[in-house]
Design a protein around this motif. Structure first.
Motif, PDB file in Angstrom:
ATOM      1  N   MET A 178      64.051 -60.550  50.426  1.00  0.00           N
ATOM      2  CA  MET A 178      62.802 -60.419  51.108  1.00  0.00           C
ATOM      3  C   MET A 178      62.527 -58.944  51.361  1.00  0.00           C
ATOM      4  O   MET A 178      62.372 -58.513  52.483  1.00  0.00           O
ATOM      5  CB  MET A 178      62.846 -61.197  52.424  1.00  0.00           C
ATOM      6  CG  MET A 178      61.492 -61.340  53.053  1.00  0.00           C
ATOM      7  SD  MET A 178      61.543 -62.035  54.694  1.00  0.00           S
ATOM      8  CE  MET A 178      61.716 -63.746  54.340  1.00  0.00           C
ATOM      9  N   LEU A 221      65.178 -69.106  59.756  1.00  0.00           N
ATOM     10  CA  LEU A 221      65.532 -67.897  59.014  1.00  0.00           C
ATOM     11  C   LEU A 221      66.194 -68.234  57.682  1.00  0.00           C
ATOM     12  O   LEU A 221      65.928 -67.588  56.668  1.00  0.00           O
ATOM     13  CB  LEU A 221      66.447 -67.004  59.850  1.00  0.00           C
ATOM     14  CG  LEU A 221      65.763 -66.235  60.969  1.00  0.00           C
ATOM     15  CD1 LEU A 221      66.796 -65.615  61.892  1.00  0.00           C
ATOM     16  CD2 LEU A 221      64.864 -65.158  60.398  1.00  0.00           C
ATOM     17  N   SER A 280      63.460 -69.441  55.195  1.00  0.00           N
ATOM     18  CA  SER A 280      62.648 -68.313  54.730  1.00  0.00           C
ATOM     19  C   SER A 280      63.427 -67.428  53.753  1.00  0.00           C
ATOM     20  O   SER A 280      62.900 -66.991  52.729  1.00  0.00           O
ATOM     21  CB  SER A 280      62.190 -67.500  55.936  1.00  0.00           C
ATOM     22  OG  SER A 280      61.437 -66.403  55.522  1.00  0.00           O
ATOM     23  N   THR A 281      64.678 -67.163  54.065  1.00  0.00           N
ATOM     24  CA  THR A 281      65.509 -66.317  53.201  1.00  0.00           C
ATOM     25  C   THR A 281      65.736 -66.980  51.855  1.00  0.00           C
ATOM     26  O   THR A 281      65.624 -66.349  50.808  1.00  0.00           O
ATOM     27  CB  THR A 281      66.855 -66.006  53.885  1.00  0.00           C
ATOM     28  OG1 THR A 281      66.593 -65.356  55.133  1.00  0.00           O
ATOM     29  CG2 THR A 281      67.710 -65.085  53.028  1.00  0.00           C
ATOM     30  N   SER A 331      62.601 -67.017  49.624  1.00  0.00           N
ATOM     31  CA  SER A 331      62.230 -65.712  49.066  1.00  0.00           C
ATOM     32  C   SER A 331      63.284 -65.174  48.104  1.00  0.00           C
ATOM     33  O   SER A 331      63.167 -64.057  47.618  1.00  0.00           O
ATOM     34  CB  SER A 331      62.011 -64.708  50.197  1.00  0.00           C
ATOM     35  OG  SER A 331      63.233 -64.448  50.852  1.00  0.00           O
ATOM     36  N   GLY A 372      66.429 -64.550  48.880  1.00  0.00           N
ATOM     37  CA  GLY A 372      67.308 -63.631  49.586  1.00  0.00           C
ATOM     38  C   GLY A 372      68.766 -64.069  49.553  1.00  0.00           C
ATOM     39  O   GLY A 372      69.093 -65.204  49.222  1.00  0.00           O
ATOM     40  N   SER A 373      69.626 -63.153  49.931  1.00  0.00           N
ATOM     41  CA  SER A 373      71.068 -63.402  49.920  1.00  0.00           C
ATOM     42  C   SER A 373      71.548 -63.710  51.345  1.00  0.00           C
ATOM     43  O   SER A 373      70.788 -63.624  52.312  1.00  0.00           O
ATOM     44  CB  SER A 373      71.797 -62.159  49.415  1.00  0.00           C
ATOM     45  OG  SER A 373      71.619 -61.092  50.335  1.00  0.00           O
ATOM     46  N   GLU A 374      72.826 -64.031  51.459  1.00  0.00           N
ATOM     47  CA  GLU A 374      73.419 -64.265  52.767  1.00  0.00           C
ATOM     48  C   GLU A 374      73.358 -62.986  53.604  1.00  0.00           C
ATOM     49  O   GLU A 374      73.146 -63.013  54.807  1.00  0.00           O
ATOM     50  CB  GLU A 374      74.867 -64.734  52.624  1.00  0.00           C
ATOM     51  CG  GLU A 374      75.500 -65.103  53.944  1.00  0.00           C
ATOM     52  CD  GLU A 374      76.893 -65.690  53.792  1.00  0.00           C
ATOM     53  OE1 GLU A 374      77.605 -65.745  54.806  1.00  0.00           O
ATOM     54  OE2 GLU A 374      77.277 -66.071  52.673  1.00  0.00           O
ATOM     55  N   ASP A 427      70.959 -60.765  53.440  1.00  0.00           N
ATOM     56  CA  ASP A 427      69.587 -60.686  53.947  1.00  0.00           C
ATOM     57  C   ASP A 427      69.424 -61.568  55.181  1.00  0.00           C
ATOM     58  O   ASP A 427      68.823 -61.168  56.173  1.00  0.00           O
ATOM     59  CB  ASP A 427      68.579 -61.132  52.879  1.00  0.00           C
ATOM     60  CG  ASP A 427      68.517 -60.195  51.699  1.00  0.00           C
ATOM     61  OD1 ASP A 427      68.735 -58.985  51.882  1.00  0.00           O
ATOM     62  OD2 ASP A 427      68.260 -60.687  50.582  1.00  0.00           O
ATOM     63  N   PHE A 428      69.957 -62.788  55.100  1.00  0.00           N
ATOM     64  CA  PHE A 428      69.880 -63.708  56.232  1.00  0.00           C
ATOM     65  C   PHE A 428      70.514 -63.086  57.482  1.00  0.00           C
ATOM     66  O   PHE A 428      69.921 -63.099  58.556  1.00  0.00           O
ATOM     67  CB  PHE A 428      70.569 -65.037  55.895  1.00  0.00           C
ATOM     68  CG  PHE A 428      70.848 -65.877  57.105  1.00  0.00           C
ATOM     69  CD1 PHE A 428      69.830 -66.572  57.738  1.00  0.00           C
ATOM     70  CD2 PHE A 428      72.122 -65.962  57.633  1.00  0.00           C
ATOM     71  CE1 PHE A 428      70.080 -67.336  58.865  1.00  0.00           C
ATOM     72  CE2 PHE A 428      72.378 -66.720  58.754  1.00  0.00           C
ATOM     73  CZ  PHE A 428      71.351 -67.410  59.375  1.00  0.00           C
ATOM     74  N   TRP A 460      68.299 -60.362  58.970  1.00  0.00           N
ATOM     75  CA  TRP A 460      67.128 -60.880  59.685  1.00  0.00           C
ATOM     76  C   TRP A 460      67.528 -61.557  60.988  1.00  0.00           C
ATOM     77  O   TRP A 460      66.826 -61.436  62.003  1.00  0.00           O
ATOM     78  CB  TRP A 460      66.332 -61.851  58.808  1.00  0.00           C
ATOM     79  CG  TRP A 460      65.582 -61.159  57.719  1.00  0.00           C
ATOM     80  CD1 TRP A 460      65.727 -61.345  56.377  1.00  0.00           C
ATOM     81  CD2 TRP A 460      64.586 -60.148  57.857  1.00  0.00           C
ATOM     82  NE1 TRP A 460      64.887 -60.503  55.688  1.00  0.00           N
ATOM     83  CE2 TRP A 460      64.174 -59.766  56.571  1.00  0.00           C
ATOM     84  CE3 TRP A 460      63.995 -59.524  58.951  1.00  0.00           C
ATOM     85  CZ2 TRP A 460      63.206 -58.802  56.346  1.00  0.00           C
ATOM     86  CZ3 TRP A 460      63.034 -58.556  58.722  1.00  0.00           C
ATOM     87  CH2 TRP A 460      62.642 -58.210  57.432  1.00  0.00           C
TER      88      TRP A 460
END
Length: 162
Positions: free
Chosen positions: A1, A131, A134-135, A138, A140-142, A144-145, A148
């Motif tokens: 993201m 979260l 959403s991750t 998009s 996203g990776s762990e 990224d999670f 956020w």
């Protein structure tokens, strides 16, 4: 993201219909531009003003991928000089923001409360699930999670960010 930063001179702000996002239309570097934003973020923009904000590409829907204003970056109103040129960064002012409420009471009697300060496990679970969804959506990776989730906790618990 991944998010990018944009400077846009806003021409119009169109409210959302139903649960969908509203539209901010304007110009970026003299080129027409359109960005979507949900109600709490959309309210921070006014036509005729210039803003700097973070944005990201939303999930593709019916072959179209919208640009959306990021809730995780500051929305800053930029001052504009009489000749239309932007003033230096030190002249920037923070855009209208809703008033902050006091910090919520922190529960410290359970491991979950000690770690996050959540009022209860159910609220924390809802936040984590939102979260995660959403991750994942998009791409996203762990990592990224986790980033956020940490940002969420900083904002909710009133920890100053830089």
């Amino acid at each position: 993201m991944a998010s990018e930063i944009m400077i846009m001179q806003v021409d119009a702000v169109t409210p959302n219909t139903g649960a969908g996002p509203g539209t901010i239309t304007g110009h970026q570097n003299g080129q027409p531009c359109e960005v979507k934003a949900f109600s709490e973020t959309l309210q921070r923009f006014e036509a005729g003003r210039t803003y700097e904000f973070g944005w990201y590409l939303g999930k593709e829907y019916q072959g179209h991928q919208d640009m959306l204003v990021s809730k995780h970056h500051a929305i800053t109103e930029l001052s504009v000089g009489s000749n239309g040129a932007q003033k230096p960064p030190e002249a920037r002012q923070e855009a209208k923001q809703p008033p902050r409420q006091g910090n919520p009471p922190k529960q410290t009697s359970t491991p979950q409360g000690v770690m996050t300060g959540s009022a209860n496990t159910r609220e924390r679970s809802i936040t984590v699930q939102a979260l995660m969804k959403s991750t994942i959506e998009s791409g996203g990776s762990e990592e990224d999670f986790c980033r956020w989730l940490s940002l969420h906790d900083l904002i909710v618990h009133g920890t100053p960010r830089e």
